[in-house]
Design an enzyme around this catalytic site. Structure first.
Site, PDB file in Angstrom:
ATOM      1  N   LEU A  87     -94.197  -6.191 -89.276  1.00  0.00           N
ATOM      2  CA  LEU A  87     -95.299  -6.862 -89.974  1.00  0.00           C
ATOM      3  C   LEU A  87     -95.149  -6.766 -91.480  1.00  0.00           C
ATOM      4  O   LEU A  87     -95.615  -7.627 -92.216  1.00  0.00           O
ATOM      5  CB  LEU A  87     -96.646  -6.253 -89.562  1.00  0.00           C
ATOM      6  CG  LEU A  87     -97.064  -6.433 -88.097  1.00  0.00           C
ATOM      7  CD1 LEU A  87     -98.320  -5.615 -87.808  1.00  0.00           C
ATOM      8  CD2 LEU A  87     -97.309  -7.915 -87.800  1.00  0.00           C
ATOM      9  N   GLY A  88     -94.529  -5.701 -91.947  1.00  0.00           N
ATOM     10  CA  GLY A  88     -94.357  -5.509 -93.382  1.00  0.00           C
ATOM     11  C   GLY A  88     -93.838  -4.122 -93.687  1.00  0.00           C
ATOM     12  O   GLY A  88     -93.635  -3.295 -92.790  1.00  0.00           O
ATOM     13  N   GLY A  90     -94.029  -0.835 -96.836  1.00  0.00           N
ATOM     14  CA  GLY A  90     -94.706  -0.305 -98.014  1.00  0.00           C
ATOM     15  C   GLY A  90     -94.102   1.021 -98.408  1.00  0.00           C
ATOM     16  O   GLY A  90     -93.029   1.413 -97.932  1.00  0.00           O
ATOM     17  N   GLY A  91     -94.832   1.741 -99.287  1.00  0.00           N
ATOM     18  CA  GLY A  91     -94.333   3.030 -99.750  1.00  0.00           C
ATOM     19  C   GLY A  91     -94.217   4.041 -98.628  1.00  0.00           C
ATOM     20  O   GLY A  91     -93.388   4.940 -98.663  1.00  0.00           O
ATOM     21  N   PHE A  92     -95.077   3.909 -97.606  1.00  0.00           N
ATOM     22  CA  PHE A  92     -95.063   4.860 -96.489  1.00  0.00           C
ATOM     23  C   PHE A  92     -93.894   4.579 -95.561  1.00  0.00           C
ATOM     24  O   PHE A  92     -93.208   5.483 -95.098  1.00  0.00           O
ATOM     25  CB  PHE A  92     -96.386   4.748 -95.729  1.00  0.00           C
ATOM     26  CG  PHE A  92     -96.538   5.725 -94.595  1.00  0.00           C
ATOM     27  CD1 PHE A  92     -97.178   6.942 -94.789  1.00  0.00           C
ATOM     28  CD2 PHE A  92     -96.053   5.442 -93.335  1.00  0.00           C
ATOM     29  CE1 PHE A  92     -97.320   7.847 -93.756  1.00  0.00           C
ATOM     30  CE2 PHE A  92     -96.189   6.335 -92.286  1.00  0.00           C
ATOM     31  CZ  PHE A  92     -96.824   7.542 -92.500  1.00  0.00           C
ATOM     32  N   THR A  94     -92.285   1.316 -92.583  1.00  0.00           N
ATOM     33  CA  THR A  94     -92.351   0.007 -91.945  1.00  0.00           C
ATOM     34  C   THR A  94     -93.521  -0.046 -90.969  1.00  0.00           C
ATOM     35  O   THR A  94     -93.815   0.929 -90.281  1.00  0.00           O
ATOM     36  CB  THR A  94     -91.037  -0.293 -91.208  1.00  0.00           C
ATOM     37  OG1 THR A  94     -89.942  -0.126 -92.123  1.00  0.00           O
ATOM     38  CG2 THR A  94     -91.018  -1.707 -90.670  1.00  0.00           C
ATOM     39  N   VAL A  95     -94.171  -1.220 -90.914  1.00  0.00           N
ATOM     40  CA  VAL A  95     -95.287  -1.433 -89.997  1.00  0.00           C
ATOM     41  C   VAL A  95     -94.863  -2.441 -88.940  1.00  0.00           C
ATOM     42  O   VAL A  95     -94.330  -3.515 -89.265  1.00  0.00           O
ATOM     43  CB  VAL A  95     -96.539  -1.945 -90.735  1.00  0.00           C
ATOM     44  CG1 VAL A  95     -97.709  -2.104 -89.769  1.00  0.00           C
ATOM     45  CG2 VAL A  95     -96.910  -0.997 -91.877  1.00  0.00           C
ATOM     46  N   LYS A 116     -97.486   2.160 -87.910  1.00  0.00           N
ATOM     47  CA  LYS A 116     -96.833   2.466 -89.190  1.00  0.00           C
ATOM     48  C   LYS A 116     -95.929   3.674 -89.011  1.00  0.00           C
ATOM     49  O   LYS A 116     -96.372   4.731 -88.561  1.00  0.00           O
ATOM     50  CB  LYS A 116     -97.883   2.720 -90.273  1.00  0.00           C
ATOM     51  CG  LYS A 116     -97.309   2.867 -91.671  1.00  0.00           C
ATOM     52  CD  LYS A 116     -98.339   2.605 -92.763  1.00  0.00           C
ATOM     53  CE  LYS A 116     -99.427   3.637 -92.817  1.00  0.00           C
ATOM     54  NZ  LYS A 116    -100.296   3.458 -94.020  1.00  0.00           N
ATOM     55  N   ASP A 211    -106.134   4.219-104.685  1.00  0.00           N
ATOM     56  CA  ASP A 211    -105.084   3.202-104.670  1.00  0.00           C
ATOM     57  C   ASP A 211    -105.649   1.872-104.189  1.00  0.00           C
ATOM     58  O   ASP A 211    -105.082   1.213-103.323  1.00  0.00           O
ATOM     59  CB  ASP A 211    -103.917   3.653-103.790  1.00  0.00           C
ATOM     60  CG  ASP A 211    -102.621   2.933-104.129  1.00  0.00           C
ATOM     61  OD1 ASP A 211    -102.523   2.368-105.241  1.00  0.00           O
ATOM     62  OD2 ASP A 211    -101.700   2.930-103.291  1.00  0.00           O
TER      63      ASP A 211
END
Length: 410
Positions: A87-88, A90-92, A94-95, A116, A211
């Site tokens: 799905l996308g 981020g900093g954490f 992959t989702v 996530k 954030d």
């Protein structure tokens, strides 16, 4: 709200197939470098390394509504984390999209989920994962994304959320192929996000989100806004404390200037970030856009002088709206953004006041429908004349009660 974001954190004991409850233990954590990819200003993000010694457990918290999944179960629902399920990122990490039902575990309600996965080589780690479990395990609100479950096996750290069908607000505002959001939808999203922040700020132990930005605002099928990604959340000041001192964390372009300069964090820091997002909704522009001329690259610097000038105010409204909005509602929304972005944190409104200001702006074409003549019913305006300009300083009304459903704290 408990001890969300404290320096001495709890660590979750490794989950097994039969584990149904969340066990948390405290563990000192290290700092790591800032997340340059996501333009974090600086960070005290933890080392992704995982505490191994469960005998160090000092405290146990149990969240009955949060499911402890096994890694095998989450591999099953994501088809072994297939690339076409992404799905996308981020900093954490992959989702992935997934689907849970009784085939995964007997008794599970059938529903799509987002999974996530912590990137072991990334800049965020166990501490952020744990903070998110702590926050969303205790808080329930219609404008906070729901945490379905988690996985903690060996050095694997995963989170399972309700699936948000329309993705992030960032994509709807800034993706070139996206259909422009109408005015009414933008104001509805602003109100939902404001209610989410107000829930955090009004919790038994106030929580500072830290954030707030368009990529962390997710939308369901009805465009209901829900806050996500609580890894940087911090417990607010208590008692006689006026602020929390911490290393500066957040995203460049959204962080409040006094927080960036001093590291002093308050709920009003979130209010500033909300003002930036409200500006993005009003203008259709990114908070920082290096592709624009130098004087227009910072959205706040470009828009702020116009927000308090009715002759130029409408010049900043997103041209994609094609004039399909109430001018009066646009004035009110711009006035609200102006107050939220005040350089003086004490002059910014409370998030509960922001909610009250946005509620009359809901409805077709952005008309307020309230019959109220005041653009800011939540404050008493003190008028100050400087040359030919008129300035108003917002002062929180002590009689104003939060216009937001109570946040349920476990």
């Amino acid at each position: 709200m408990g001890n969300c974001g404290t320096r001495e954190e709890n660590a979750v004991v490794a989950a097994h197939a039969q584990v149904q409850q969340l066990h948390l233990l405290q563990h000192p954590l290290k700092n790591a470098n800032a997340d340059r990819k996501h333009t974090r200003t600086s960070s005290d993000i933890s080392d992704p390394s995982t505490p191994r010694n469960v005998e160090d457990a000092k405290n146990i918290s149990i969240y009955n509504d949060v499911i402890a999944f096994t890694l095998f179960e989450l591999e099953t629902i994501t088809k072994s984390f297939r690339a076409d399920y992404v799905l996308g990122e981020g900093g954490f990490g992959t989702v992935y999209k997934g689907y849970i039902d009784e085939n995964v575990r007997v008794g599970l309600k059938s529903l799509p989920v987002a999974v996530k996965v912590l990137n072991k080589d990334g800049h965020q780690g166990h501490r952020e994962w744990l903070t998110e479990v702590n926050c969303l395990g205790q808080l329930r609100h219609p404008n906070l994304v729901k945490l379905i479950g988690y996985c903690c096996e060996d050095d694997h750290r995963l989170l399972v959320y309700e699936f948000m069908f329309r993705g992030s607000l960032e994509n709807h505002l800034f993706r070139k192929t996206a259909t422009p959001l109408p005015w009414g939808t933008r104001m509805s999203i602003a109100l939902g996000a404001a209610k989410g922040l107000a829930c955090l700020h009004n919790a038994q132990r106030p929580v500072i989100y830290r954030d707030f930005k368009t990529s962390n605002i997710l939308l369901d099928s009805d465009y209901t806004a829900k806050l996500s990604d609580f890894g940087l959340a911090k417990a607010g000041p208590e008692g006689d404390q006026t602020h929390v001192s911490t290393r500066v964390m957040g995203t460049y372009g959204y962080a409040a200037p006094e927080y960036v300069m001093t590291g002093h964090l308050t709920a009003r820091s979130d209010v500033y970030s909300f003002g930036v997002v409200l500006l993005e909704l009003l203008t259709g522009r990114k908070s920082i856009d290096k592709s624009r001329p130098s004087r227009e690259q910072s959205l706040v610097d470009w828009a702020l002088p116009k927000l308090n000038d009715k002759r130029r105010l409408l010049q900043i409204i997103d041209p994609k709206l094609e004039g399909q909005y109430s001018v009066r509602a646009a004035h009110k929304a711009c006035s609200l953004a102006f107050y939220c972005l005040s350089q003086n944190p004490k002059a910014r409104p409370l998030m509960s006041d922001v909610v009250e200001t946005l509620e009359p702006l809901q409805g077709s074409s952005g008309s307020d429908g309230s019959g109220q003549s005041s653009g800011l019913p939540d404050y008493r305006g003190r008028r100050r004349l400087t040359g030919n300009s008129v300035h108003f300083r917002a002062i929180p009304n002590p009689k104003c009660s939060p216009a937001v459903p109570a946040c349920r704290v476990r």
